[in-house]
Design a protein around this motif. Structure first.
Motif, PDB file in Angstrom:
ATOM      1  N   GLN A  98       0.804  -1.222   0.000  1.00 37.04           N
ATOM      2  CA  GLN A  98       0.000   0.000   0.000  1.00 37.04           C
ATOM      3  C   GLN A  98       0.839   1.276   0.000  1.00 37.04           C
ATOM      4  O   GLN A  98       0.534   2.206  -0.761  1.00 37.04           O
ATOM      5  N   PRO A  99       1.896   1.390   0.805  1.00 36.17           N
ATOM      6  CA  PRO A  99       2.691   2.629   0.737  1.00 36.17           C
ATOM      7  C   PRO A  99       3.287   2.861  -0.649  1.00 36.17           C
ATOM      8  O   PRO A  99       3.289   3.986  -1.154  1.00 36.17           O
ATOM      9  N   ASP A 100       3.804   1.802  -1.281  1.00 34.57           N
ATOM     10  CA  ASP A 100       4.359   1.944  -2.624  1.00 34.57           C
ATOM     11  C   ASP A 100       3.281   2.316  -3.632  1.00 34.57           C
ATOM     12  O   ASP A 100       3.502   3.138  -4.535  1.00 34.57           O
ATOM     13  N   TYR A 101       2.103   1.689  -3.485  1.00 33.90           N
ATOM     14  CA  TYR A 101       1.003   1.989  -4.392  1.00 33.90           C
ATOM     15  C   TYR A 101       0.619   3.469  -4.295  1.00 33.90           C
ATOM     16  O   TYR A 101       0.448   4.156  -5.312  1.00 33.90           O
ATOM     17  N   GLU A 102       0.480   3.965  -3.072  1.00 31.43           N
ATOM     18  CA  GLU A 102       0.090   5.357  -2.885  1.00 31.43           C
ATOM     19  C   GLU A 102       1.143   6.310  -3.432  1.00 31.43           C
ATOM     20  O   GLU A 102       0.823   7.361  -4.005  1.00 31.43           O
ATOM     21  N   ASP A 103       2.436   5.948  -3.274  1.00 31.20           N
ATOM     22  CA  ASP A 103       3.504   6.774  -3.843  1.00 31.20           C
ATOM     23  C   ASP A 103       3.419   6.807  -5.369  1.00 31.20           C
ATOM     24  O   ASP A 103       3.632   7.852  -5.990  1.00 31.20           O
ATOM     25  N   MET A 104       3.105   5.644  -5.972  1.00 29.12           N
ATOM     26  CA  MET A 104       2.982   5.595  -7.431  1.00 29.12           C
ATOM     27  C   MET A 104       1.845   6.475  -7.915  1.00 29.12           C
ATOM     28  O   MET A 104       1.980   7.222  -8.893  1.00 29.12           O
ATOM     29  N   VAL A 105       0.712   6.400  -7.231  1.00 32.51           N
ATOM     30  CA  VAL A 105      -0.443   7.205  -7.634  1.00 32.51           C
ATOM     31  C   VAL A 105      -0.135   8.695  -7.500  1.00 32.51           C
ATOM     32  O   VAL A 105      -0.435   9.502  -8.399  1.00 32.51           O
ATOM     33  N   LYS A 106       0.496   9.087  -6.392  1.00 30.57           N
ATOM     34  CA  LYS A 106       0.836  10.500  -6.185  1.00 30.57           C
ATOM     35  C   LYS A 106       1.844  10.987  -7.228  1.00 30.57           C
ATOM     36  O   LYS A 106       1.747  12.114  -7.717  1.00 30.57           O
ATOM     37  N   SER A 107       2.804  10.123  -7.562  1.00 33.69           N
ATOM     38  CA  SER A 107       3.794  10.502  -8.577  1.00 33.69           C
ATOM     39  C   SER A 107       3.127  10.711  -9.930  1.00 33.69           C
ATOM     40  O   SER A 107       3.457  11.650 -10.667  1.00 33.69           O
ATOM     41  N   LEU A 108       2.178   9.843 -10.254  1.00 28.18           N
ATOM     42  CA  LEU A 108       1.449  10.002 -11.513  1.00 28.18           C
ATOM     43  C   LEU A 108       0.645  11.295 -11.517  1.00 28.18           C
ATOM     44  O   LEU A 108       0.605  12.029 -12.518  1.00 28.18           O
ATOM     45  N   GLU A 109       0.001  11.585 -10.394  1.00 29.30           N
ATOM     46  CA  GLU A 109      -0.803  12.806 -10.312  1.00 29.30           C
ATOM     47  C   GLU A 109       0.078  14.043 -10.490  1.00 29.30           C
ATOM     48  O   GLU A 109      -0.294  14.990 -11.195  1.00 29.30           O
ATOM     49  N   ARG A 110       1.261  14.036  -9.849  1.00 30.77           N
ATOM     50  CA  ARG A 110       2.171  15.172 -10.000  1.00 30.77           C
ATOM     51  C   ARG A 110       2.666  15.282 -11.443  1.00 30.77           C
ATOM     52  O   ARG A 110       2.782  16.391 -11.989  1.00 30.77           O
ATOM     53  N   ARG A 111       2.953  14.146 -12.061  1.00 30.74           N
ATOM     54  CA  ARG A 111       3.451  14.154 -13.435  1.00 30.74           C
ATOM     55  C   ARG A 111       2.374  14.674 -14.394  1.00 30.74           C
ATOM     56  O   ARG A 111       2.660  15.484 -15.271  1.00 30.74           O
ATOM     57  N   ILE A 112       1.133  14.227 -14.211  1.00 34.85           N
ATOM     58  CA  ILE A 112       0.034  14.672 -15.076  1.00 34.85           C
ATOM     59  C   ILE A 112      -0.230  16.161 -14.883  1.00 34.85           C
ATOM     60  O   ILE A 112      -0.465  16.904 -15.840  1.00 34.85           O
ATOM     61  N   SER A 113      -0.183  16.606 -13.631  1.00 35.05           N
ATOM     62  CA  SER A 113      -0.382  18.032 -13.353  1.00 35.05           C
ATOM     63  C   SER A 113       0.686  18.878 -14.036  1.00 35.05           C
ATOM     64  O   SER A 113       0.407  19.956 -14.583  1.00 35.05           O
ATOM     65  N   SER A 114       1.918  18.360 -14.031  1.00 32.88           N
ATOM     66  CA  SER A 114       3.012  19.084 -14.675  1.00 32.88           C
ATOM     67  C   SER A 114       2.796  19.163 -16.181  1.00 32.88           C
ATOM     68  O   SER A 114       3.035  20.210 -16.801  1.00 32.88           O
ATOM     69  N   TYR A 115       2.316  18.074 -16.774  1.00 34.11           N
ATOM     70  CA  TYR A 115       2.052  18.088 -18.212  1.00 34.11           C
ATOM     71  C   TYR A 115       0.945  19.086 -18.556  1.00 34.11           C
ATOM     72  O   TYR A 115       1.023  19.785 -19.586  1.00 34.11           O
ATOM     73  N   ARG A 116      -0.087  19.166 -17.726  1.00 34.51           N
ATOM     74  CA  ARG A 116      -1.190  20.085 -17.991  1.00 34.51           C
ATOM     75  C   ARG A 116      -0.724  21.539 -17.882  1.00 34.51           C
ATOM     76  O   ARG A 116      -1.102  22.389 -18.705  1.00 34.51           O
ATOM     77  N   LYS A 117       0.111  21.813 -16.879  1.00 34.22           N
ATOM     78  CA  LYS A 117       0.628  23.174 -16.746  1.00 34.22           C
ATOM     79  C   LYS A 117       1.492  23.536 -17.944  1.00 34.22           C
ATOM     80  O   LYS A 117       1.471  24.669 -18.429  1.00 34.22           O
ATOM     81  N   ASP A 118       2.255  22.542 -18.407  1.00 29.28           N
ATOM     82  CA  ASP A 118       3.108  22.775 -19.572  1.00 29.28           C
ATOM     83  C   ASP A 118       2.252  23.085 -20.797  1.00 29.28           C
ATOM     84  O   ASP A 118       2.573  23.973 -21.593  1.00 29.28           O
ATOM     85  N   SER A 119       1.151  22.360 -20.953  1.00 32.13           N
ATOM     86  CA  SER A 119       0.261  22.593 -22.082  1.00 32.13           C
ATOM     87  C   SER A 119      -0.375  23.971 -22.003  1.00 32.13           C
ATOM     88  O   SER A 119      -0.492  24.690 -23.004  1.00 32.13           O
ATOM     89  N   GLU A 120      -0.805  24.386 -20.789  1.00 34.17           N
ATOM     90  CA  GLU A 120      -1.407  25.701 -20.604  1.00 34.17           C
ATOM     91  C   GLU A 120      -0.400  26.811 -20.883  1.00 34.17           C
ATOM     92  O   GLU A 120      -0.735  27.879 -21.389  1.00 34.17           O
ATOM     93  N   HIS A 121       0.866  26.542 -20.568  1.00 34.90           N
ATOM     94  CA  HIS A 121       1.907  27.540 -20.795  1.00 34.90           C
ATOM     95  C   HIS A 121       2.040  27.863 -22.281  1.00 34.90           C
ATOM     96  O   HIS A 121       2.348  28.992 -22.658  1.00 34.90           O
ATOM     97  N   PHE A 122       1.796  26.848 -23.112  1.00 34.63           N
ATOM     98  CA  PHE A 122       1.871  27.050 -24.553  1.00 34.63           C
ATOM     99  C   PHE A 122       0.491  27.356 -25.149  1.00 34.63           C
ATOM    100  O   PHE A 122       0.240  27.093 -26.328  1.00 34.63           O
ATOM    101  N   ASN A 123      -0.429  27.874 -24.288  1.00 40.77           N
ATOM    102  CA  ASN A 123      -1.760  28.325 -24.720  1.00 40.77           C
ATOM    103  C   ASN A 123      -2.572  27.228 -25.397  1.00 40.77           C
ATOM    104  O   ASN A 123      -3.418  27.485 -26.244  1.00 40.77           O
TER     105      ASN A 123
END
Length: 545
Positions: free
Chosen positions: A282-307
């Motif tokens: 469970q701790p590893d699973y939760e870390d994986m999910v959080k890492s994915l969420e941070r990675r996806i959030s970063s991609y969305r911000k990157d997309s917004e940066h390029f309008n």
């Protein structure tokens, strides 16, 4: 002959920096050698850290060829070993290894003794080191003895407890959701790994697949994680029946000897309750999910940066698809892939070689695997073949048959014989068996197995009972022009398989020795041939798939 004067106690600087080249940097207690120690480190008073002023740092290598020493030391009943153990009985020792010490351009064979921190003074340690050196000299073997402070611990990763209430709430939430929609069944992904340069993406996919080296835990004790080692085929008890497919790991990964039945043999009962094993604690699973969420959030911000005009990158698409694939299984009980079938009494084998019986068999559940169990193979995800070979060739020439599907390498169905692991007739060019390990963090490490057996003590038992057993010591390969020796294994690698350059499984990692429980200078494994023989003695006719 000039008399050798006794050494004085080491200075604080020597005590703390003598083993600076090793991963855990243990403290020196005493040594029988008479050479003066020279500080090869300089201290930056502004930044507050040491840097390396000389490339000749302290690293460890296997002994190599020394037939006379092999015959005496690898025999548990030899008078040499009996006398050394008697001399060390005055110390609270945790491990005994004989290795080559590479320092200042020299590589002398050295008896290395690990003791519990704070348990031995210099006066006591120096007397023991000199006595051990004298015992070896009486057999025509001239080496020095060094004593350091190190503990031996199982290679499990102990993380924050999250099961019980967290899992119960997750199960409750899943139940309420399932009233309107049926969840897809959890099945370990099979064959070929998706081609991707994103390490986090590839590592997460691997941990939800049926390849070797994935992280596992008990459903009801998922804060303690280990590794899935090998798949075995269990011959059917009746003619015409299909063989069962089992997974191998360490006993201490699936049974807590301090709280779950002590040291006794475990056999799965005919009916519930069963001991369920999950993939990804469970701790590893939760870390994986959080890492994915941070990675996806970063991609969305990157997309917004390029309008919004920039198309969605392949990395973003992969992260989103992976998130969709693993989020339905947020409850630990939804990731069960097998049940604990058998684990013998935690004791040493009855044979002349005193191996610790630290193995367990997990019966795979067909419904939890995408592939039919009859088609499951002992595969390791190597990612890009080019990157894999580049990493290994950067350290030493490696010969492997790399004709494999992308990302996977299939192991052979025969194991390395014990007499090849502890061979005494190796040459200078072939000083020991070279092995590879794929472990908890999705990384490969290259190591050299020692040709002389180690002796270790484990204290993880009820009442602090210390189990004394033989072990196969492995140290990492030190790349050229690199000063520090990296650890061959880390916490969480218990159960991981090590294999040789011919893709033959050789051993299973059980423990490590270091100044802390998380960093190991020497990794200890059990030869697989001995484990398989012990299984057969317990009535389990198994073979590699």
């Amino acid at each position: 002959m000039q008399q050798v004067l006794p050494r004085g106690p080491p200075t604080d600087e020597e005590r703390q920096l003598y083993y600076k080249g090793l991963p855990s940097r243990p403290n020196l207690v005493a040594r029988s050698s008479t050479h003066d120690w020279v500080n090869t480190y300089s201290f930056d008073r502004i930044r507050g850290w040491y840097f390396y002023a000389d490339p000749n740092l302290y690293v460890l290598r296997p002994v190599g060829s020394y037939p006379h020493l092999h015959r005496l030391w690898n025999n548990a009943s030899s008078s040499l070993r009996v006398q050394i153990l008697q001399a060390l009985s005055r110390a609270d020792w945790t491990a005994i290894d004989i290795l080559r010490v590479c320092i200042n351009g020299q590589n002398p064979i050295t008896l290395m003794v690990a003791v519990s921190p704070g348990s031995l003074t210099w006066n006591e340690g120096y007397a023991i080191a000199r006595e051990c050196k004298s015992i070896f000299a009486r057999y025509g073997i001239f080496l020095d003895c060094e004593i350091r402070e190190s503990v031996v611990t199982f290679c499990t990763a102990d993380q924050l407890e999250t099961s019980s209430t967290a899992d119960a709430s997750a199960d409750s939430s899943a139940d309420s959701t399932n009233k309107t929609s049926s969840p897809k069944p959890f099945q370990l992904f099979s064959g070929p790994m998706p081609e991707n340069d994103d390490w986090m993406y590839a590592h997460t996919w691997t941990n939800f697949s049926d390849v070797l080296g994935t992280t596992i835990a008990m459903k009801d004790r998922d804060s303690l994680t280990g590794t899935k080692g090998l798949y075995l085929s269990l011959s059917p008890s009746s003619p015409g029946a299909e063989p069962k497919i089992l997974a191998l790991t360490c006993r201490h990964v699936v049974i807590d000897s301090k709280t779950e039945g002590g040291l006794e043999t475990y056999c799965r009962p005919e009916s519930a309750p069963f001991k369920d094993v999950i993939q990804v604690g469970q701790p590893d699973y939760e870390d994986m999910v959080k890492s994915l969420e941070r990675r996806i959030s970063s991609y969305r911000k990157d997309s917004e940066h390029f309008n919004g005009w920039r198309p969605c990158s392949p990395y973003a698409k992969n992260a989103l698809s992976l998130q969709d694939a693993i989020t339905p299984f947020n409850a630990a009980s939804s990731r069960v892939f097998g049940q604990l079938l058998h684990s013998p009494e935690l004791n040493t084998t009855a044979t002349e070689a005193q191996w610790l019986r630290d193995w367990a068999l997990i019966e795979l559940l067909p419904g939890s695997h995408q592939s039919p169990l009859s088609l499951i193979k002992n595969k390791v995800d190597i990612g890009s073949v080019v990157d894999f070979l580049t990493a290994l060739f950067g350290r030493k020439r490696v010969v492997m048959d790399m004709k494999a599907e992308y990302g996977c390498q299939t192991m052979q169905s025969s194991v390395v014989p014990i007499d090849q692991i502890f061979k005494s007739d190796c040459t200078a060019e072939d000083e020991s068996i070279m092995v590879i390990k794929y472990g908890l963090r999705g990384t490969f490490t290259l190591g050299l197995g020692n040709t002389l057996k180690s002796i270790v003590r484990h204290s993880e038992a009820p009442g602090g009972v210390k189990q004394e057993s033989e072990a196969w010591g492995i140290v990492s390969v030190v790349p050229a022009r690199v000063c520090l020796q990296e650890p061959f294994s880390i916490a969480g690698d218990s159960g991981a398989c090590v294999w040789d350059m011919e893709r033959r499984p050789a051993g299973m990692i059980t423990a490590g020795s270091g100044s802390s429980e998380q960093v190991y200078d020497i990794t200890y494994a059990q030869p697989l041939e001995g484990i398989l023989d012990d299984m057969n003695s317990c009535g389990y006719d198994v073979s590699l798939v």
